[in-house]
Motif scaffolding. Structure first.
Motif, PDB file in Angstrom:
ATOM      1  N   GLU A  50      42.868 -48.975  -9.536  1.00  0.00           N
ATOM      2  CA  GLU A  50      44.272 -49.256  -9.253  1.00  0.00           C
ATOM      3  C   GLU A  50      44.994 -47.933  -9.002  1.00  0.00           C
ATOM      4  O   GLU A  50      44.921 -47.011  -9.808  1.00  0.00           O
ATOM      5  CB  GLU A  50      44.913 -49.990 -10.432  1.00  0.00           C
ATOM      6  CG  GLU A  50      44.326 -51.379 -10.670  1.00  0.00           C
ATOM      7  CD  GLU A  50      45.042 -52.106 -11.793  1.00  0.00           C
ATOM      8  OE1 GLU A  50      46.108 -51.597 -12.230  1.00  0.00           O
ATOM      9  OE2 GLU A  50      44.548 -53.146 -12.230  1.00  0.00           O
ATOM     10  N   LEU A  51      45.679 -47.872  -7.877  1.00  0.00           N
ATOM     11  CA  LEU A  51      46.353 -46.627  -7.505  1.00  0.00           C
ATOM     12  C   LEU A  51      47.826 -46.659  -7.888  1.00  0.00           C
ATOM     13  O   LEU A  51      48.690 -46.137  -7.188  1.00  0.00           O
ATOM     14  CB  LEU A  51      46.183 -46.382  -5.996  1.00  0.00           C
ATOM     15  CG  LEU A  51      44.733 -46.181  -5.532  1.00  0.00           C
ATOM     16  CD1 LEU A  51      44.673 -45.978  -4.029  1.00  0.00           C
ATOM     17  CD2 LEU A  51      44.092 -45.000  -6.242  1.00  0.00           C
ATOM     18  N   THR A  52      48.114 -47.328  -9.023  1.00  0.00           N
ATOM     19  CA  THR A  52      49.480 -47.310  -9.533  1.00  0.00           C
ATOM     20  C   THR A  52      49.704 -45.991 -10.264  1.00  0.00           C
ATOM     21  O   THR A  52      48.875 -45.562 -11.066  1.00  0.00           O
ATOM     22  CB  THR A  52      49.707 -48.482 -10.500  1.00  0.00           C
ATOM     23  OG1 THR A  52      48.717 -48.433 -11.535  1.00  0.00           O
ATOM     24  CG2 THR A  52      49.599 -49.800  -9.757  1.00  0.00           C
ATOM     25  N   GLY A  53      50.790 -45.330  -9.980  1.00  0.00           N
ATOM     26  CA  GLY A  53      51.023 -44.025 -10.572  1.00  0.00           C
ATOM     27  C   GLY A  53      50.190 -42.977  -9.848  1.00  0.00           C
ATOM     28  O   GLY A  53      49.521 -43.242  -8.843  1.00  0.00           O
ATOM     29  N   ARG A  54      50.206 -41.792 -10.367  1.00  0.00           N
ATOM     30  CA  ARG A  54      49.464 -40.682  -9.756  1.00  0.00           C
ATOM     31  C   ARG A  54      48.026 -40.732 -10.282  1.00  0.00           C
ATOM     32  O   ARG A  54      47.786 -40.539 -11.470  1.00  0.00           O
ATOM     33  CB  ARG A  54      50.129 -39.359 -10.094  1.00  0.00           C
ATOM     34  CG  ARG A  54      51.563 -39.243  -9.545  1.00  0.00           C
ATOM     35  CD  ARG A  54      52.312 -38.102 -10.204  1.00  0.00           C
ATOM     36  NE  ARG A  54      52.448 -38.321 -11.648  1.00  0.00           N
ATOM     37  CZ  ARG A  54      52.956 -37.434 -12.491  1.00  0.00           C
ATOM     38  NH1 ARG A  54      53.380 -36.259 -12.049  1.00  0.00           N
ATOM     39  NH2 ARG A  54      53.046 -37.717 -13.779  1.00  0.00           N
ATOM     40  N   THR A  55      47.084 -40.984  -9.370  1.00  0.00           N
ATOM     41  CA  THR A  55      45.694 -41.234  -9.762  1.00  0.00           C
ATOM     42  C   THR A  55      44.756 -40.183  -9.170  1.00  0.00           C
ATOM     43  O   THR A  55      44.856 -39.852  -7.985  1.00  0.00           O
ATOM     44  CB  THR A  55      45.244 -42.631  -9.309  1.00  0.00           C
ATOM     45  OG1 THR A  55      46.104 -43.616  -9.902  1.00  0.00           O
ATOM     46  CG2 THR A  55      43.810 -42.898  -9.714  1.00  0.00           C
ATOM     47  N   LEU A  56      43.857 -39.701 -10.015  1.00  0.00           N
ATOM     48  CA  LEU A  56      42.807 -38.793  -9.590  1.00  0.00           C
ATOM     49  C   LEU A  56      41.482 -39.528  -9.720  1.00  0.00           C
ATOM     50  O   LEU A  56      41.203 -40.149 -10.746  1.00  0.00           O
ATOM     51  CB  LEU A  56      42.790 -37.533 -10.461  1.00  0.00           C
ATOM     52  CG  LEU A  56      41.678 -36.514 -10.193  1.00  0.00           C
ATOM     53  CD1 LEU A  56      41.802 -35.936  -8.783  1.00  0.00           C
ATOM     54  CD2 LEU A  56      41.713 -35.400 -11.238  1.00  0.00           C
ATOM     55  N   ILE A  57      40.662 -39.455  -8.665  1.00  0.00           N
ATOM     56  CA  ILE A  57      39.381 -40.154  -8.653  1.00  0.00           C
ATOM     57  C   ILE A  57      38.264 -39.121  -8.564  1.00  0.00           C
ATOM     58  O   ILE A  57      38.293 -38.230  -7.706  1.00  0.00           O
ATOM     59  CB  ILE A  57      39.287 -41.129  -7.468  1.00  0.00           C
ATOM     60  CG1 ILE A  57      40.433 -42.148  -7.551  1.00  0.00           C
ATOM     61  CG2 ILE A  57      37.937 -41.850  -7.457  1.00  0.00           C
ATOM     62  CD1 ILE A  57      40.526 -43.057  -6.342  1.00  0.00           C
ATOM     63  N   GLY A  58      37.283 -39.241  -9.463  1.00  0.00           N
ATOM     64  CA  GLY A  58      36.178 -38.299  -9.480  1.00  0.00           C
ATOM     65  C   GLY A  58      34.853 -38.968  -9.170  1.00  0.00           C
ATOM     66  O   GLY A  58      34.643 -40.151  -9.473  1.00  0.00           O
ATOM     67  N   PHE A  59      33.944 -38.190  -8.567  1.00  0.00           N
ATOM     68  CA  PHE A  59      32.586 -38.638  -8.275  1.00  0.00           C
ATOM     69  C   PHE A  59      31.630 -37.596  -8.857  1.00  0.00           C
ATOM     70  O   PHE A  59      31.612 -36.446  -8.417  1.00  0.00           O
ATOM     71  CB  PHE A  59      32.369 -38.780  -6.764  1.00  0.00           C
ATOM     72  CG  PHE A  59      33.273 -39.796  -6.119  1.00  0.00           C
ATOM     73  CD1 PHE A  59      32.880 -41.126  -6.012  1.00  0.00           C
ATOM     74  CD2 PHE A  59      34.525 -39.431  -5.648  1.00  0.00           C
ATOM     75  CE1 PHE A  59      33.716 -42.068  -5.423  1.00  0.00           C
ATOM     76  CE2 PHE A  59      35.372 -40.360  -5.063  1.00  0.00           C
ATOM     77  CZ  PHE A  59      34.976 -41.688  -4.946  1.00  0.00           C
ATOM     78  N   CYS A  60      30.870 -37.998  -9.881  1.00  0.00           N
ATOM     79  CA  CYS A  60      29.969 -37.073 -10.574  1.00  0.00           C
ATOM     80  C   CYS A  60      28.521 -37.547 -10.420  1.00  0.00           C
ATOM     81  O   CYS A  60      28.225 -38.720 -10.643  1.00  0.00           O
ATOM     82  CB  CYS A  60      30.325 -36.982 -12.055  1.00  0.00           C
ATOM     83  SG  CYS A  60      31.973 -36.311 -12.373  1.00  0.00           S
ATOM     84  N   SER A  61      27.650 -36.612 -10.083  1.00  0.00           N
ATOM     85  CA  SER A  61      26.280 -37.001  -9.780  1.00  0.00           C
ATOM     86  C   SER A  61      25.356 -35.805  -9.906  1.00  0.00           C
ATOM     87  O   SER A  61      25.781 -34.661  -9.748  1.00  0.00           O
ATOM     88  CB  SER A  61      26.215 -37.555  -8.349  1.00  0.00           C
ATOM     89  OG  SER A  61      24.882 -37.653  -7.883  1.00  0.00           O
ATOM     90  N   PRO A  62      24.065 -36.044 -10.148  1.00  0.00           N
ATOM     91  CA  PRO A  62      23.088 -34.964 -10.068  1.00  0.00           C
ATOM     92  C   PRO A  62      22.810 -34.597  -8.616  1.00  0.00           C
ATOM     93  O   PRO A  62      23.241 -35.292  -7.688  1.00  0.00           O
ATOM     94  CB  PRO A  62      21.838 -35.562 -10.734  1.00  0.00           C
ATOM     95  CG  PRO A  62      21.974 -37.028 -10.516  1.00  0.00           C
ATOM     96  CD  PRO A  62      23.439 -37.317 -10.566  1.00  0.00           C
ATOM     97  N   THR A  63      22.085 -33.507  -8.427  1.00  0.00           N
ATOM     98  CA  THR A  63      21.644 -33.081  -7.104  1.00  0.00           C
ATOM     99  C   THR A  63      20.150 -33.342  -6.994  1.00  0.00           C
ATOM    100  O   THR A  63      19.381 -32.904  -7.841  1.00  0.00           O
ATOM    101  CB  THR A  63      21.920 -31.572  -6.899  1.00  0.00           C
ATOM    102  OG1 THR A  63      23.305 -31.324  -7.112  1.00  0.00           O
ATOM    103  CG2 THR A  63      21.535 -31.144  -5.508  1.00  0.00           C
ATOM    104  N   HIS A  64      19.758 -34.061  -5.956  1.00  0.00           N
ATOM    105  CA  HIS A  64      18.345 -34.363  -5.716  1.00  0.00           C
ATOM    106  C   HIS A  64      17.957 -33.811  -4.355  1.00  0.00           C
ATOM    107  O   HIS A  64      18.433 -34.305  -3.324  1.00  0.00           O
ATOM    108  CB  HIS A  64      18.087 -35.872  -5.751  1.00  0.00           C
ATOM    109  CG  HIS A  64      18.205 -36.471  -7.106  1.00  0.00           C
ATOM    110  ND1 HIS A  64      18.099 -37.835  -7.345  1.00  0.00           N
ATOM    111  CD2 HIS A  64      18.411 -35.911  -8.329  1.00  0.00           C
ATOM    112  CE1 HIS A  64      18.237 -38.076  -8.644  1.00  0.00           C
ATOM    113  NE2 HIS A  64      18.425 -36.927  -9.254  1.00  0.00           N
ATOM    114  N   GLY A  65      17.112 -32.786  -4.344  1.00  0.00           N
ATOM    115  CA  GLY A  65      16.664 -32.238  -3.069  1.00  0.00           C
ATOM    116  C   GLY A  65      17.792 -31.709  -2.221  1.00  0.00           C
ATOM    117  O   GLY A  65      17.806 -31.903  -1.005  1.00  0.00           O
TER     118      GLY A  65
END
Length: 350
Positions: A50-65
């Motif tokens: 939900e983008l109500t208010g000020r929203t920060l979205i993160g994408f966290c992942s390992p590195t493969h190759g």
């Protein structure tokens, strides 16, 4: 604080990316943000935040190759478009330590490609942070010692806290761009891994007679890559080589087939490829191939495809032969992971 809400989508094999996500969430919660942590294992649909208010979205992942895992790239590709939302990317990569020197891993396309994909979906990228948490790739090396893991973790936790505070206070942080020239130079290797290498690595894991058919590896696989075939786990080409199954196995029954894998590489390079070249020369096609860069690239691609077909057939045969005790014994005792010095990686709890 610059934001009211923080949502992080994460994928994690052995726990590094999950722990980094939890560190960021803790900083956000301590500063009054409403937070949400979403695991994208086996995702079928995407529930956008939900983008109500000020929203920060993160994408966290390992590195493969030198890439983000295919499941993460697919998730980002299917993520809905937004209007001027802020996002950050954090990729964990294989960090090591030599004496008192912390040795960083390499990101390759792991930051560049998802950043471009997210920009095309309307995101403003406010943070790009590589994180050199301990390397956990059992195929290449044993798990690190506990004291080394803890030392790397303590260092990385402070890096993540600083990164999180910077973003939450409205500042931008692009540490990933420092290594951009090296990352661009890794482009051929990253593409080679994504198109070919990961399919070979998916066929380097087997279950020995120690397996008690508990199916824990199947239940925990984040991409549904393991099935039970003839009462023995079988790894399909969907495998991400995330090592979760290896670390989850209480019987220590899953081995990395070092000698078998090396044998396939040797046979391919010393027998199959020379045979194909000799055949092409016999029919007069080899000179034609060498006259054009395009034809040389097509030959390289065809050679890689033939190699993968050879690997898939060989793995299927090996899986069948593993029912025989002497084959089990040979495979187990010629795999480094059989021995205690080849430690299994265990990520500390956050």
């Amino acid at each position: 604080m610059e934001y009211d809400n923080l949502t992080i989508y994460y994928f994690s094999g052995t726990g590094n990316a999950k722990n980094a996500s939890l560190w960021i969430l803790k900083v956000a919660e301590e500063n009054g943000l409403k937070t949400q942590l979403i695991n994208i294992d086996r995702f079928k649909t995407i529930d956008p935040p939900e983008l109500t208010g000020r929203t920060l979205i993160g994408f966290c992942s390992p590195t493969h190759g030198f890439n983000l895992p295919p499941i993460v790239l697919k998730f980002i590709r299917k993520f809905p478009k937004v209007n001027n939302a802020d996002a950050f990317i954090l990729n964990t990569r294989g960090g090591l330590k030599l004496s008192q020197l912390f040795i960083p891993g390499l990101s390759g396309l792991a930051q560049i490609l998802p950043a471009l994909m997210l920009r095309m979906k309307g995101f403003r990228i406010v943070g790009m942070q590589p994180l050199d948490l301990p390397s956990n790739w059992l195929i290449l090396h044993p798990g690190l010692k506990t004291e080394v893991i803890n030392s790397i973790y303590n260092r990385c936790k402070q890096i993540v806290n600083d990164f999180a505070l910077k973003m939450l206070n409205g500042k931008r942080s692009y540490k990933a761009l420092i290594s951009l020239p090296i990352d661009i130079a890794l482009l051929p290797i990253a593409l080679g891994y994504y198109l070919i290498g990961r399919f070979f690595l998916a066929k380097t894991l087997v279950a020995t007679d120690l397996c008690n058919s508990c199916e824990k590896c199947i239940n925990q696989c984040p991409v549904n890559a393991i099935t039970m075939v003839n009462e023995r786990p079988f790894w399909s080409y969907n495998c991400e080589s995330c090592m979760r199954c290896v670390n989850a196995c209480n019987q220590r029954a899953i081995e990395t087939t070092h000698t078998f894998s090396a044998t396939l590489l040797v046979i391919s390079s010393l027998v199959i490829s020379p045979f194909l070249i000799t055949t092409l020369k016999y029919f007069g096609a080899w000179e034609f191939i060498n006259q054009s860069v395009i034809m040389e690239n097509m030959w390289s691609l065809m050679n890689a495809i033939i190699f993968l077909i050879f690997v898939f057939i060989s793995y299927r045969i090996l899986h069948f032969l593993m029912r025989y005790k002497f084959v089990n014994t040979i495979i187990a005792y010629t795999s480094f992971s059989k021995y205690k010095f080849w430690r299994r990686y265990k990520a500390p709890r956050s």
